[in-house]
Design an enzyme around this catalytic site. Structure first.
Site, short mmCIF file in Angstrom:
data_model
loop_
_atom_site.label_atom_id
_atom_site.label_comp_id
_atom_site.label_asym_id
_atom_site.label_seq_id
_atom_site.Cartn_x
_atom_site.Cartn_y
_atom_site.Cartn_z
N ILE A 55 -2.78 1.10 7.65
CA ILE A 55 -3.54 2.34 7.46
C ILE A 55 -4.75 2.33 6.55
O ILE A 55 -5.76 2.75 6.79
CB ILE A 55 -2.53 3.15 6.86
CG1 ILE A 55 -1.24 3.62 7.55
CG2 ILE A 55 -3.13 4.80 6.42
CD1 ILE A 55 -0.08 4.29 7.03
N CYS A 56 -4.65 1.16 5.71
CA CYS A 56 -5.73 1.16 4.60
C CYS A 56 -7.35 0.91 5.33
O CYS A 56 -8.06 1.80 4.94
CB CYS A 56 -5.45 0.27 3.57
SG CYS A 56 -4.01 0.61 2.48
#
Length: 191
Positions: A55-56
């Site tokens: 996600i980052c």
């Protein structure tokens, strides 16, 4: 967790420089950033849990794409995690989505900043997905935090920054260029 009205904590962290300078390699890619860096500007400080995750990079890339919009609003963006500057550099070099990242990646390896902000995940010991808008005087004007498994919306950070910079009353879903609320007019209409 620190929130609106609190002073953003003092910090002094190593970072990977933004832009092409950040890809110069060890010794050329790094800089030190403190709470005094970029004095007089609004600051957008956002944390992610870990480098080399899923996600980052989507969030980091989205903030990167909006960097010009933040700069147009006299704001600087700092991204941060508890990974080291060496890990940040390696991740940038090997991830196409963040290779050309225009802002600095702060290395909060001792977890001092994340801890003083109150954003360390109690189970994982990494930073939650926290975002802070800090005014030029160093006061937090907006704070948001997501769990580890949900990404945030950087466009919303731009919208909130715009609203804060009006120094006016902004209704729900207000966007730059739309009318703010005038209490005197509202009272006149109600009378």
């Amino acid at each position: 967790m620190l929130t609106v009205g609190d002073k953003f904590p003092s910090f002094k962290l190593q970072a990977v420089k933004g832009g092409a300078e950040g890809l110069g390699g060890p010794g050329k890619s790094f800089t030190e950033i403190t709470n005094e860096s970029d004095a007089g500007k609004w600051k957008i400080v956002f944390f992610w849990p870990k480098d080399f995750t899923f996600i980052c990079p989507t969030e980091i890339a989205a903030f990167g794409k909006l960097n010009g919009e933040f700069a147009d609003r006299d704001a600087v963006v700092y991204g941060a995690s508890t990974d080291s500057e060496f890990v940040h550099l390696n991740w940038r070099v090997h991830n196409d989505d963040i290779r050309d990242l225009p802002f600095a990646m702060l290395a909060d390896t001792k977890r001092e900043l994340a801890e003083s902000l109150g954003i360390l995940d109690k189970n994982e010991g990494v930073a939650l997905r926290a975002t802070f808008i800090v005014d030029p005087d160093g006061t937090i004007q907006w704070a948001s935090v997501n769990g580890l498994n949900v990404g945030r919306n950087p466009q919303e950070v731009v919208r909130v920054l715009d609203a804060l910079q009006t120094d006016e009353l902004c209704p729900c879903n207000w966007e730059k260029g739309k009318d703010t609320l005038d209490p005197a007019k509202l009272f006149e209409q109600a009378a």
